[in-house]
Design an enzyme around this catalytic site. Structure first.
Site, short mmCIF file in Angstrom:
data_model
loop_
_atom_site.label_atom_id
_atom_site.label_comp_id
_atom_site.label_asym_id
_atom_site.label_seq_id
_atom_site.Cartn_x
_atom_site.Cartn_y
_atom_site.Cartn_z
N LYS A 522 -2.43 3.27 -10.02
CA LYS A 522 -3.66 2.76 -10.79
C LYS A 522 -3.45 2.73 -11.82
O LYS A 522 -2.73 2.66 -12.52
CB LYS A 522 -4.82 3.52 -10.13
CG LYS A 522 -5.31 4.95 -10.98
CD LYS A 522 -6.06 6.17 -11.04
CE LYS A 522 -6.42 6.48 -8.51
NZ LYS A 522 -6.86 5.86 -7.72
N ARG A 523 -4.46 2.19 -12.89
CA ARG A 523 -4.44 1.91 -14.16
C ARG A 523 -4.41 2.97 -14.31
O ARG A 523 -5.49 3.51 -14.58
CB ARG A 523 -5.72 0.65 -14.64
CG ARG A 523 -5.21 -0.26 -13.86
CD ARG A 523 -4.37 -1.50 -15.01
NE ARG A 523 -3.78 -1.47 -15.91
CZ ARG A 523 -4.03 -2.86 -16.31
NH1 ARG A 523 -4.12 -3.90 -16.00
NH2 ARG A 523 -4.51 -2.01 -17.96
N THR A 630 -10.43 1.12 -4.62
CA THR A 630 -10.03 0.77 -3.48
C THR A 630 -8.59 1.15 -3.24
O THR A 630 -7.96 1.72 -1.56
CB THR A 630 -10.27 -0.59 -3.16
OG1 THR A 630 -9.44 -1.54 -4.57
CG2 THR A 630 -11.01 -1.47 -3.10
N LYS A 634 -6.84 2.28 0.98
CA LYS A 634 -5.09 1.53 1.09
C LYS A 634 -3.88 2.92 1.85
O LYS A 634 -4.13 3.24 2.53
CB LYS A 634 -4.33 1.92 0.47
CG LYS A 634 -5.26 -0.02 -0.44
CD LYS A 634 -4.48 -1.06 -2.14
CE LYS A 634 -5.88 -2.04 -2.65
NZ LYS A 634 -4.92 -1.63 -4.03
#
Ligand SMILES: *Cc1c(COP(=O)(O)O)cnc(C)c1O
Length: 792
Positions: A522-523, A630, A634
């Site tokens: 993720k970021r 999100t 996944k």
């Protein structure tokens, strides 16, 4: 339907037309280009038909500064249902489909979750035959490419268009002019087909490119003033040159403001033009035919811009214009982080968009009157105003100027209603809705995990799950079926082997597919707490050094994350994790029991290889900070239990799949709220076993940050606090021990192979809710009021 011969001829023809080459001489990217263009040729009639079809009724428009699309080729083949046929056709031509898929550059026109959500939404709208168009900016450079040099992040420009983009079509005839106080520019649309799964309809993503009105100054050029001659051209093209230009200086801020207004104004002019072609100047019915979703605050300048068009150009009264505007727009809130709530110094608006500024001022003035009439106190009015202290509050403008504001997960929406936007919820309770985010099962299962998809189709006896993810629930009947559970484990193993090969090829690090793949991708942000993960790894390492016989299962910790170029502390965390990786991976005593890999340039196409191969999904944000997430969905869909806090959509994930099939730890929102005023991290630092030891490595010389001061700054942020932050603002120390215990639970649970597989299957079977088809269905019904349209 699919004509193999024709398709092959088409490829050869395009190679000749575009590159003057015969197939045998073509480079891989040229083949990729030709294959893609041949597919466009195949769908172009359907695409045009869909446009006509959609004109009949109400349409929705998704305005977003970001569309993180990733690659198109593989996805489009899947959605067209011709992947295998095309593979065969290409085999016959000696073209390796994997090779040309891998050559495609990601369309990285976004940062992370928010942009990827927009991309998943496009896929769902098309698949569900919903008349929705995406509008954004065609950045010539997307999110930067990331490399590590000595463990430091280094950024490079992302020239994703260097070989051209076969998936977009320039539509010069729809060019519009966008005006700023210092000159006008052309907005030229590029359309990309959004090919839904198993439907004839084809939707559209329209991205605007900025170009000068005048290509260059002939007179200046003739006078050999070459730089001056192209100055105007460059200034215009700057507007769509890069995603999120650096805004540490005023020039950068103004450029960002121009980007926002540029794509918003162009999109609205496009809509108004089409509306007038159909209905003339009948704007009374505008909102009966157009619903516009504002994805976060970046496009919120659309509210005053539509007012300007209605009033100045179409002669409507303020009251009429306001009513139509409000009925047209709706707004999605993506964050409650104070530093992310967009506000603009009014001076920039005055300078660049004076008329828009006047309109915002009038909106604010009328709003203040409205609140006064309601008897609001001056204090409260000031805290809610649209312009306060010379700053324009975009979120306030968004809520006031739209009919609906939505949060992106249940918990997030509750926090909006009862904490962050409490006053607004009191004022406009009917405007607030929740729309829990989702992901498209096409890209995030069917495309990226063929083996698992095939298993699911076989077990369900149908592939209907691809369009109706809720039927995954029926997989629950196999929860105790050893054959099924073992097959799942074999698939997971295969995906881990594939990832290991890819990581070896790209990072030069060898990892063991038999170890637990524990993944955080993720970021990079402090609230996402990659640093907590790092501290735990280091603690595990030290414990193992102390006690080499400690019984732990081998683990591979995998990270992927870009840090914003100006976010010094986030870059320090990357360097810190890379230092930890170097220490551990090179320690022969550890005997491969722990490995740490930070993959470079995490992006959509890398994500497609990581999610299917994960054993553990790290979702460890400070409770209350991650609006939805999100990535968590996944992982779930690919059969990966969550190790996470009670935050964002994690809450809904464990509600669906069962808390016993995931690993939840740490302080919840209520606790954080309660302790935040009195929280003393030093107490934890001194008391929690092992904590001080790992935190002190930031300053005791264990690791080298090459005299950048990064590590010391990180240390201070935890123990002393920076001027704008409390010490340990994200409660890492509070959650450290809980997190360590949760990891022990993972280690324990993983040993029971079938029990583990059962947890995984339970997650898959209950992932149905997190399809973006479900999310979009809710937007369509409850916000946009649009219906599916398809040819009978
Ligand atoms: C899904 C995705 C994200 C969002 O991840 P979160 O864990 O929800 O923050 C970011 N980047 C890429 C490339 C993604 O695919």
């Amino acid at each position: 339907m699919f004509d193999r011969k024709k398709f092959q001829e088409s490829i050869e023809r395009i190679l000749k037309l575009e590159f003057c080459k015969i197939l045998e001489k073509a480079e891989s990217y040229e083949k990729y280009y030709a294959v893609s263009k041949a597919l466009i040729e195949n769908i172009v009639d359907r695409w045009n038909e869909t446009e006509e079809l959609y004109k009949k009724g109400k349409q929705a428009y998704y305005l977003s500064a970001e569309f993180l699309m990733g690659r198109a080729l593989g996805n489009n083949l899947i959605n067209l249902g011709i992947y295998e046929e095309v593979k065969k056709a290409l085999d016959e031509m000696n073209i390796d489909i994997n090779l040309i898929e891998e050559i495609e550059e990601d369309a990285g026109l976004g940062n992370g979750g928010l942009g990827r959500l927009a991309a998943c939404f496009m896929d769902s709208c098309a698949t569900m035959n919903l008349p929705v168009t995406g509008y954004g900016i065609r950045y010539s450079h997307g999110i930067f490419k990331q490399k590590f040099v000595d463990g430091f992040q280094v950024e490079e420009g992302d020239n994703w268009l260097k070989y051209g983009d076969p998936w977009s079509v320039r539509r010069s005839e729809d060019t519009v002019i966008v005006e700023f106080s210092d000159g006008a520019v052309k907005a030229v649309p590029y359309d990309t087909p959004i090919i839904g799964y198993d439907t004839k309809n084809i939707n559209k993503l329209r991205l605007w490119k900025a170009e000068p009105i005048k290509d260059f100054d002939f007179k200046l050029f003739n006078e050999q003033e070459y730089d001056e001659a192209v100055k105007e051209k460059n200034r215009a093209e700057d507007i769509s040159r890069v995603l999120y230009p650096n805004d540490s200086k005023n020039e950068g801020k103004i450029l960002r403001l121009k980007q926002q207004y540029f794509f918003v104004s162009a999109s609205l002019k496009d809509l108004i033009k089409k509306h007038k072609e159909k209905f003339g100047k009948n704007f009374e019915i505008f909102s009966d035919y157009h619903a516009i979703q504002l994805n976060d605050t970046h496009p919120v300048v659309a509210i005053p811009e539509l007012m300007r068009i209605f009033i100045d150009e179409e002669g409507l009264s303020w009251e009429k214009a306001w009513e139509i505007t409000k009925n047209t727009f709706s707004y999605t809130n993506h964050t409650i982080l104070a530093e992310a709530l967009e506000q603009w110094w009014s001076g920039f608006y005055k300078e660049i968009l004076p008329r828009i500024y006047e309109i915002i001022k009038e909106i604010d003035k009328r709003f203040v009157i409205q609140l006064k009439e309601k008897g609001y106190s001056n204090n409260k009015i000031n805290s809610m105003r649209i312009i306060a202290d010379d700053m324009i509050k975009m979120a306030h403008l968004a809520i006031h100027g739209t009919h609906t504001t939505n949060g992106v997960a249940k918990l997030h929406t509750e926090i909006l209603k009862h904490q962050e936007l409490k006053d607004w919820y009191e004022l406009y309770p009917e405007r607030f809705q929740n729309k829990t985010n989702g992901i498209t099962p096409r890209r995030w299962l069917k495309l990226c995990n063929k083996e698992l998809s095939e298993m699911i189709t076989e077990l369900l006896g149908t592939d209907n799950w691809i369009k109706d993810l809720s039927i995954l629930k029926e997989l629950e009947k196999y929860l105790d079926d050893e054959k099924v559970l073992n097959r799942f484990l074999e698939i997971k193993k295969k995906k881990k082997e594939e990832l290991a090969d890819y990581i070896y090829a790209n990072e030069g690090i060898c990892i063991d597919p038999n170890s637990i793949f524990d993944i955080q991708i993720k970021r990079l942000h402090e609230y996402k707490r990659q640093l907590l993960n790092a501290f735990h790894i280091l603690d595990l390492y030290y414990r193992l050094k102390e006690n080499p016989k400690m019984d732990i299962l081998p683990r591979t910790f995998i990270f992927g994350a870009k840090a914003a170029p100006g976010y010094f502390r986030a870059k320090g965390i990357i360097k810190f994790i890379n230092e930890i990786a170097k220490l551990i991976n090179n320690d022969s005593e550890i005997d491969g029991k722990i490995k740490v890999v930070f993959v470079q340039n995490y992006r959509v196409s890398y994500a497609e290889k990581l999610f299917p191969a994960a054993d553990i999904s790290e979702q460890i944000s400070t409770a209350g900070k991650e609006a939805s997430g999100t990535g968590n969905m996944k992982f779930m869909l690919n059969g990966t239990p969550t190790l996470g806090t009670y935050d964002g959509a994690n809450v809904e994930i464990v509600k669906e799949a069962g808390e016993e099939n995931n690993f939840i730890f740490g302080a919840r929102v209520e606790e954080i709220e309660k302790i935040k005023e009195t929280y003393d991290p030093i107490e934890y630092y001194e008391k929690v076993s092992g904590l001080k030891r790992v935190v002190d490595t930031l300053i005791d010389g264990t690791f080298d940050d090459d005299k950048t001061g990064m590590f010391e700054e990180l240390y201070n942020s935890l123990l002393k606090g920076a001027s704008w932050h409390r010490p340990d603002n994200y409660f890492l120390f509070r959650d450290f021990d809980d997190y360590r215990e949760a990891h022990k639970m993972v280690d324990k649970a993983y040993r029971d192979r079938l029990g583990w597989a059962k947890k995984c299957l339970k997650n898959i079977a209950n992932a149905g809710k997190f399809s973006s088809d479900r999310t979009i269905e809710e937007y369509a019904k409850e916000i946009w009021n649009i219906k599916a349209i398809r040819d009978s």
